[in-house]
Design a protein around this motif. Sequence first.
Motif, PDB file in Angstrom:
ATOM      1  N   TYR A   2      27.016  42.218  35.119  1.00  0.00           N
ATOM      2  CA  TYR A   2      27.552  40.818  34.775  1.00  0.00           C
ATOM      3  C   TYR A   2      28.084  40.099  36.044  1.00  0.00           C
ATOM      4  CZ  TYR A   2      29.708  37.147  31.952  1.00  0.00           C
ATOM      5  OH  TYR A   2      30.100  35.863  31.274  1.00  0.00           O
ATOM      6  N   ILE A   3      28.896  40.845  36.825  1.00  0.00           N
ATOM      7  CA  ILE A   3      29.474  40.256  37.867  1.00  0.00           C
ATOM      8  C   ILE A   3      28.396  39.489  38.845  1.00  0.00           C
ATOM      9  CG2 ILE A   3      30.621  40.871  40.097  1.00  0.00           C
ATOM     10  CD1 ILE A   3      32.268  42.856  38.559  1.00  0.00           C
ATOM     11  N   ASP A   4      27.331  40.213  39.081  1.00  0.00           N
ATOM     12  CA  ASP A   4      26.261  39.689  39.779  1.00  0.00           C
ATOM     13  C   ASP A   4      25.461  38.581  39.172  1.00  0.00           C
ATOM     14  OD1 ASP A   4      26.917  41.566  41.773  1.00  0.00           O
ATOM     15  OD2 ASP A   4      25.372  42.927  41.137  1.00  0.00           O
ATOM     16  N   SER A   5      25.141  38.530  38.001  1.00  0.00           N
ATOM     17  CA  SER A   5      24.277  37.841  37.159  1.00  0.00           C
ATOM     18  C   SER A   5      24.866  36.546  36.446  1.00  0.00           C
ATOM     19  CB  SER A   5      23.293  38.637  36.386  1.00  0.00           C
ATOM     20  OG  SER A   5      24.015  39.004  35.164  1.00  0.00           O
ATOM     21  N   VAL A   6      25.950  36.789  35.923  1.00  0.00           N
ATOM     22  CA  VAL A   6      26.788  36.087  35.062  1.00  0.00           C
ATOM     23  C   VAL A   6      25.930  35.756  33.709  1.00  0.00           C
ATOM     24  CG1 VAL A   6      28.238  33.980  35.102  1.00  0.00           C
ATOM     25  CG2 VAL A   6      27.276  34.595  37.147  1.00  0.00           C
ATOM     26  N   SER A   7      25.108  36.668  33.288  1.00  0.00           N
ATOM     27  CA  SER A   7      24.339  36.727  32.205  1.00  0.00           C
ATOM     28  C   SER A   7      24.836  38.006  31.140  1.00  0.00           C
ATOM     29  CB  SER A   7      22.858  36.523  32.484  1.00  0.00           C
ATOM     30  OG  SER A   7      22.555  35.308  33.274  1.00  0.00           O
ATOM     31  N   PRO A   8      24.592  37.749  30.094  1.00  0.00           N
ATOM     32  CA  PRO A   8      24.886  38.846  28.993  1.00  0.00           C
ATOM     33  C   PRO A   8      23.821  40.134  29.467  1.00  0.00           C
ATOM     34  CG  PRO A   8      25.273  37.052  27.981  1.00  0.00           C
ATOM     35  CD  PRO A   8      24.622  36.337  29.125  1.00  0.00           C
ATOM     36  N   PRO A  59      37.520  34.430  38.951  1.00  0.00           N
ATOM     37  CA  PRO A  59      37.344  34.805  37.651  1.00  0.00           C
ATOM     38  C   PRO A  59      37.525  36.014  37.337  1.00  0.00           C
ATOM     39  CG  PRO A  59      35.306  34.327  38.807  1.00  0.00           C
ATOM     40  CD  PRO A  59      36.465  34.139  39.786  1.00  0.00           C
ATOM     41  N   ASN A  60      37.761  36.447  36.078  1.00  0.00           N
ATOM     42  CA  ASN A  60      37.933  37.811  35.691  1.00  0.00           C
ATOM     43  C   ASN A  60      36.663  38.619  35.940  1.00  0.00           C
ATOM     44  OD1 ASN A  60      40.435  37.805  34.370  1.00  0.00           O
ATOM     45  ND2 ASN A  60      39.448  36.747  32.634  1.00  0.00           N
ATOM     46  N   ARG A  61      35.498  37.877  36.414  1.00  0.00           N
ATOM     47  CA  ARG A  61      34.136  38.438  36.615  1.00  0.00           C
ATOM     48  C   ARG A  61      33.981  38.293  38.322  1.00  0.00           C
ATOM     49  NH1 ARG A  61      30.267  36.074  38.792  1.00  0.00           N
ATOM     50  NH2 ARG A  61      31.446  33.666  38.334  1.00  0.00           N
ATOM     51  N   MET A  62      35.111  38.893  39.039  1.00  0.00           N
ATOM     52  CA  MET A  62      35.245  38.915  40.388  1.00  0.00           C
ATOM     53  C   MET A  62      34.914  40.117  40.727  1.00  0.00           C
ATOM     54  SD  MET A  62      38.895  39.333  41.966  1.00  0.00           S
ATOM     55  CE  MET A  62      39.773  37.831  41.823  1.00  0.00           C
ATOM     56  N   ASP A  63      34.425  40.094  42.068  1.00  0.00           N
ATOM     57  CA  ASP A  63      33.934  41.385  42.697  1.00  0.00           C
ATOM     58  C   ASP A  63      35.209  42.122  43.110  1.00  0.00           C
ATOM     59  OD1 ASP A  63      32.849  43.502  44.117  1.00  0.00           O
ATOM     60  OD2 ASP A  63      31.160  42.458  44.925  1.00  0.00           O
ATOM     61  N   TYR A  64      35.732  42.970  42.399  1.00  0.00           N
ATOM     62  CA  TYR A  64      37.264  43.644  42.899  1.00  0.00           C
ATOM     63  C   TYR A  64      37.090  44.717  43.972  1.00  0.00           C
ATOM     64  CZ  TYR A  64      38.533  41.762  38.131  1.00  0.00           C
ATOM     65  OH  TYR A  64      38.905  41.151  37.229  1.00  0.00           O
ATOM     66  N   GLN A  65      35.997  45.343  43.938  1.00  0.00           N
ATOM     67  CA  GLN A  65      35.544  46.397  44.986  1.00  0.00           C
ATOM     68  C   GLN A  65      35.435  45.602  46.539  1.00  0.00           C
ATOM     69  OE1 GLN A  65      35.390  49.596  44.140  1.00  0.00           O
ATOM     70  NE2 GLN A  65      35.997  49.916  46.121  1.00  0.00           N
ATOM     71  N   SER A 117      41.610  36.362  37.767  1.00  0.00           N
ATOM     72  CA  SER A 117      42.322  37.392  37.970  1.00  0.00           C
ATOM     73  C   SER A 117      42.825  37.019  39.575  1.00  0.00           C
ATOM     74  CB  SER A 117      41.617  38.644  37.928  1.00  0.00           C
ATOM     75  OG  SER A 117      40.834  38.830  36.448  1.00  0.00           O
ATOM     76  N   VAL A 118      43.610  37.870  39.838  1.00  0.00           N
ATOM     77  CA  VAL A 118      44.181  37.553  41.356  1.00  0.00           C
ATOM     78  C   VAL A 118      44.593  39.125  41.921  1.00  0.00           C
ATOM     79  CG1 VAL A 118      46.569  37.559  40.477  1.00  0.00           C
ATOM     80  CG2 VAL A 118      45.636  36.602  42.576  1.00  0.00           C
ATOM     81  N   ILE A 119      44.292  39.197  43.142  1.00  0.00           N
ATOM     82  CA  ILE A 119      44.488  40.364  43.867  1.00  0.00           C
ATOM     83  C   ILE A 119      45.548  40.137  44.806  1.00  0.00           C
ATOM     84  CG2 ILE A 119      43.394  42.365  45.180  1.00  0.00           C
ATOM     85  CD1 ILE A 119      40.748  41.694  44.044  1.00  0.00           C
ATOM     86  N   LEU A 120      46.900  40.893  44.781  1.00  0.00           N
ATOM     87  CA  LEU A 120      47.860  40.578  45.721  1.00  0.00           C
ATOM     88  C   LEU A 120      48.133  41.487  46.479  1.00  0.00           C
ATOM     89  CD1 LEU A 120      49.686  38.558  43.006  1.00  0.00           C
ATOM     90  CD2 LEU A 120      48.880  37.607  45.060  1.00  0.00           C
TER      91      LEU A 120
END
Length: 232
Positions: free
Chosen positions: A17-23, A210-216, A190-193
């Motif tokens: 979902y992070i990559d595609s933004v599609s269900p 967005p919450n769908r960010m690439d956290y890693q 979301s935020v990474i601080l």
Amino acid sequence: MTDNKNDNLLKIIVEEYIDSVSPVGSNLMVEKYFPELSSATIRNYMVELEDRGLIYQPHTSAGRVPTLAGYRYYVEKFVSDGDITAKNKKIFDSLSKKIKLDSESIKLLAKLLAELSEEAVLIGFAPTDVYYTGISNLFRQPEFIEPRVAYSMSEIIDHLDEAMAKIFYQIDDNIKILLGDDNPFGNASSVILVKYKAGKNYGLVGILGPNRMDYQENIGLIKYAQKLLENL
């Protein structure tokens, strides 16, 4: 499916979902990840994740999308310290040779961080001295196309100094990830601080998306930015 396999299924759904933004549908899961299983079996496992509140089905014929709880679980379970890619490290190192310990140099570093992460970047030089860049990256994301969400985020951006003041002393030199209602910059994001020390002064640097960010990937970028800032 065992809990480990259920967790792995959630990991795949979040990352797809992070990559595609599609269900993410069961057919895709079978084709790419579980060729030994049927689509019906995958759908049953997805129902288990739904029952745990980790994913949901936006409409009847769609695949599944992570919930906020699903993102939280994913971050806690699967996101490690993060490593910067060799390409991004080279770009950062090239810039670090040209900058000094001053606000303009730190702003240049923030702009590069926004460019590489494709998210918004916040720099807190002090609780009420805030610089931000990459806001256009934020509003390009599908999550912020809806006028109500975009308006809410715009209001938050207008009061970033207040939000930064609230959390400036709550963040230390360890990475902190705030999602949804825990995020003072708005529950649609979301935020990474992390805090850094440049000379005698402390500052705060964050990636907002967005919450769908690439956290890693973004954790890797934030950690390396912190290292560079502390070595200016």
